[in-house]
Design an enzyme around this catalytic site. Structure first.
Site, PDB file in Angstrom:
ATOM      1  N   ILE A 208      -6.981  -9.571 -11.628  1.00 60.73           N
ATOM      2  CA  ILE A 208      -8.381  -8.587 -12.997  1.00 60.73           C
ATOM      3  C   ILE A 208      -9.077  -9.044 -12.667  1.00 60.73           C
ATOM      4  O   ILE A 208      -9.458 -10.444 -12.520  1.00 60.73           O
ATOM      5  CB  ILE A 208      -7.167  -9.113 -14.426  1.00 60.73           C
ATOM      6  CG1 ILE A 208      -5.290  -8.379 -14.604  1.00 60.73           C
ATOM      7  CG2 ILE A 208      -8.444  -9.273 -15.570  1.00 60.73           C
ATOM      8  CD1 ILE A 208      -4.426  -9.690 -15.846  1.00 60.73           C
ATOM      9  N   LEU A 209     -10.318  -8.058 -12.904  1.00 59.74           N
ATOM     10  CA  LEU A 209     -11.702  -9.022 -12.777  1.00 59.74           C
ATOM     11  C   LEU A 209     -12.269  -9.239 -14.251  1.00 59.74           C
ATOM     12  O   LEU A 209     -11.910  -8.354 -14.999  1.00 59.74           O
ATOM     13  CB  LEU A 209     -12.763  -7.348 -11.785  1.00 59.74           C
ATOM     14  CG  LEU A 209     -11.528  -7.071 -10.589  1.00 59.74           C
ATOM     15  CD1 LEU A 209     -11.881  -5.347 -10.050  1.00 59.74           C
ATOM     16  CD2 LEU A 209     -11.705  -8.292  -9.671  1.00 59.74           C
TER      17      LEU A 209
ATOM     18  N   HIS B 172       0.632   1.703 -13.119  1.00 61.03           N
ATOM     19  CA  HIS B 172       1.008   0.551 -13.429  1.00 61.03           C
ATOM     20  C   HIS B 172       2.387   0.882 -13.423  1.00 61.03           C
ATOM     21  O   HIS B 172       3.491   2.156 -13.929  1.00 61.03           O
ATOM     22  CB  HIS B 172       0.665   0.127 -15.134  1.00 61.03           C
ATOM     23  CG  HIS B 172       1.398  -1.137 -14.829  1.00 61.03           C
ATOM     24  ND1 HIS B 172       1.350  -2.053 -14.998  1.00 61.03           N
ATOM     25  CD2 HIS B 172       2.622  -1.091 -16.581  1.00 61.03           C
ATOM     26  CE1 HIS B 172       2.341  -3.246 -15.807  1.00 61.03           C
ATOM     27  NE2 HIS B 172       3.046  -2.666 -16.768  1.00 61.03           N
TER      28      HIS B 172
ATOM     29  N   ASN C 270      -5.844   2.685 -12.801  1.00 62.63           N
ATOM     30  CA  ASN C 270      -5.140   2.151 -12.542  1.00 62.63           C
ATOM     31  C   ASN C 270      -3.817   3.635 -12.619  1.00 62.63           C
ATOM     32  O   ASN C 270      -3.065   3.165 -13.262  1.00 62.63           O
ATOM     33  CB  ASN C 270      -4.724   0.636 -13.485  1.00 62.63           C
ATOM     34  CG  ASN C 270      -3.716  -0.052 -12.596  1.00 62.63           C
ATOM     35  OD1 ASN C 270      -4.255  -0.514 -11.670  1.00 62.63           O
ATOM     36  ND2 ASN C 270      -2.923  -0.990 -13.567  1.00 62.63           N
TER      37      ASN C 270
ATOM     38  N   GLY D  27       0.987  -0.868   0.069  1.00 60.05           N
ATOM     39  CA  GLY D  27      -0.038   0.128  -0.282  1.00 60.05           C
ATOM     40  C   GLY D  27       0.855   1.383  -0.352  1.00 60.05           C
ATOM     41  O   GLY D  27       0.150   2.262   0.023  1.00 60.05           O
ATOM     42  N   THR D  28       1.905   0.974  -0.940  1.00 60.74           N
ATOM     43  CA  THR D  28       2.402   2.214  -1.002  1.00 60.74           C
ATOM     44  C   THR D  28       1.975   3.411  -1.592  1.00 60.74           C
ATOM     45  O   THR D  28       1.789   4.630  -1.359  1.00 60.74           O
ATOM     46  CB  THR D  28       4.686   2.056  -1.310  1.00 60.74           C
ATOM     47  OG1 THR D  28       4.372   1.842  -2.262  1.00 60.74           O
ATOM     48  CG2 THR D  28       5.343   1.174   0.310  1.00 60.74           C
ATOM     49  N   ASN D  29       1.537   2.961  -2.719  1.00 63.53           N
ATOM     50  CA  ASN D  29       0.757   4.087  -3.377  1.00 63.53           C
ATOM     51  C   ASN D  29      -0.592   4.574  -3.072  1.00 63.53           C
ATOM     52  O   ASN D  29      -1.045   6.021  -3.431  1.00 63.53           O
ATOM     53  CB  ASN D  29       0.242   4.064  -4.830  1.00 63.53           C
ATOM     54  CG  ASN D  29       1.428   3.376  -5.560  1.00 63.53           C
ATOM     55  OD1 ASN D  29       2.017   4.615  -6.180  1.00 63.53           O
ATOM     56  ND2 ASN D  29       1.940   2.501  -6.670  1.00 63.53           N
TER      57      ASN D  29
HETATM   58  C1  GAR Z   1       2.792  -0.887  -7.137  1.00 64.47           C
HETATM   59  O1  GAR Z   1       4.085  -1.292  -7.590  1.00 64.47           O
HETATM   60  C2  GAR Z   1       2.261  -1.148  -8.624  1.00 64.47           C
HETATM   61  O2  GAR Z   1       2.066  -0.269  -9.790  1.00 64.47           O
HETATM   62  C3  GAR Z   1       1.703  -2.700  -8.916  1.00 64.47           C
HETATM   63  O3  GAR Z   1       2.508  -3.178  -8.201  1.00 64.47           O
HETATM   64  C4  GAR Z   1       3.194  -2.368  -6.846  1.00 64.47           C
HETATM   65  C5  GAR Z   1       2.255  -2.322  -5.089  1.00 64.47           C
HETATM   66  O4  GAR Z   1       3.077  -1.605  -4.550  1.00 64.47           O
HETATM   67  N1  GAR Z   1       0.912  -2.641  -8.943  1.00 64.47           N
HETATM   68  C6  GAR Z   1       0.534  -3.189 -10.892  1.00 64.47           C
HETATM   69  O5  GAR Z   1       1.806  -3.712 -11.313  1.00 64.47           O
HETATM   70  C7  GAR Z   1      -0.103  -3.361 -11.294  1.00 64.47           C
HETATM   71  N2  GAR Z   1      -0.271  -4.352 -12.784  1.00 64.47           N
HETATM   72  P1  GAR Z   1       1.831  -0.786  -3.195  1.00 64.47           P
HETATM   73  O6  GAR Z   1       1.316  -2.490  -3.053  1.00 64.47           O
HETATM   74  O7  GAR Z   1       3.206  -0.707  -2.608  1.00 64.47           O
HETATM   75  O8  GAR Z   1       1.241   0.628  -3.489  1.00 64.47           O
END
Ligand code: GAR
Length: 213
Positions: free
Chosen positions: A93-94, A110, A108, A12-14
């Site tokens: 993917i839903l 990516h 999203n 969950g850093t994003n």
């Molecule tokens: C992030 O790097 C995000 O961009 C990626 O997973 C990580 C989750 O990190 N998402 C994908 O690859 C989607 N295709 P987080 O849980 O620390 O935010």
């Protein structure tokens, strides 16, 4: 205020970047109404709790297939009257019902410069492994609208990050997060909530800031 839900699966850093940007007033006209996790163990749930945001678990393991899981997520989002869905490290993917119900209302993040290193099987650290294997000198992140086909929706924002000679997938992932993902995702959410994103075919136009009265 645009009622927004953030879907998460892991660290969950994003999500944290969004919560911090909310705190600093960098996201306008947005209310983070809920965080929904596909796993009860996701650290993202603790981040939501620390920020005082209601958190819910829709556990992928309790559903026999993707259709039932998708329907449960849709039900939860509808119960909460959600207007914008943000996928921030959501691993699954839903089904296409999700993208029909929330058409042009799902964002999203990516961790590559789409259309490179994206689509089915390209997620999380694997994206950076593939980028290093290929030998690209630039990578980055993309915030985009979600459509039926994975990682193929209209692009909202992108930011490039240099690949270094000594990068490992882990060091590259960290730099892409810090320099790109955590900046463009909160920005894309704000642009949506301010009503400044106009989708024309597969091109997203960013409208000028509205002057406040
Ligand atoms: C992030 O790097 C995000 O961009 C990626 O997973 C990580 C989750 O990190 N998402 C994908 O690859 C989607 N295709 P987080 O849980 O620390 O935010």
């Amino acid at each position: 205020m645009v009622k927004t839900a953030v879907l998460v699966s892991g660290g969950g850093t994003n999500l944290q970047a969004i919560l911090d940007a909310m705190l600093f007033g960098e996201i306008k006209n947005c209310e983070i109404t809920a965080v929904i996790s596909s796993s009860p163990e996701a650290y993202a749930l603790t981040r939501a709790k620390n920020a005082g945001v209601p958190a819910y678990v829709v556990d992928i393991k309790s559903f026999p297939n993707r259709r039932f899981f998708t329907d449960a997520i849709i039900d939860k989002l509808r119960d909460l009257d959600i207007e914008l869905v943000v996928m921030a490290g959501f691993k699954y993917i839903l089904t296409s019902r999700f993208t029909s119900v929330f058409d042009s209302r799902i964002i999203n993040i990516h961790p590559s410069l789409i259309p490179a290193f994206c689509g089915e099987g390209y997620y999380d650290i694997h994206v950076h492994e593939k980028a290093l294997e290929y030998g690209v000198k630039l990578t980055g992140a993309t915030a985009h609208f979600v459509t039926r086909e994975p990682d193929a929706g209209p692009i909202i924002l992108q930011k490039a990050v240099e690949v270094r000679e000594d990068d490992t997938p882990e060091t590259l992932q960290k730099r892409v997060m810090e320099e790109a993902e955590w900046k463009i995702l909160p920005r894309a959410v704000s642009l949506f909530c301010e009503g400044r994103l106009k989708i024309e075919g597969r091109v997203v136009r960013i409208l000028p800031e509205k002057l406040s009265k």
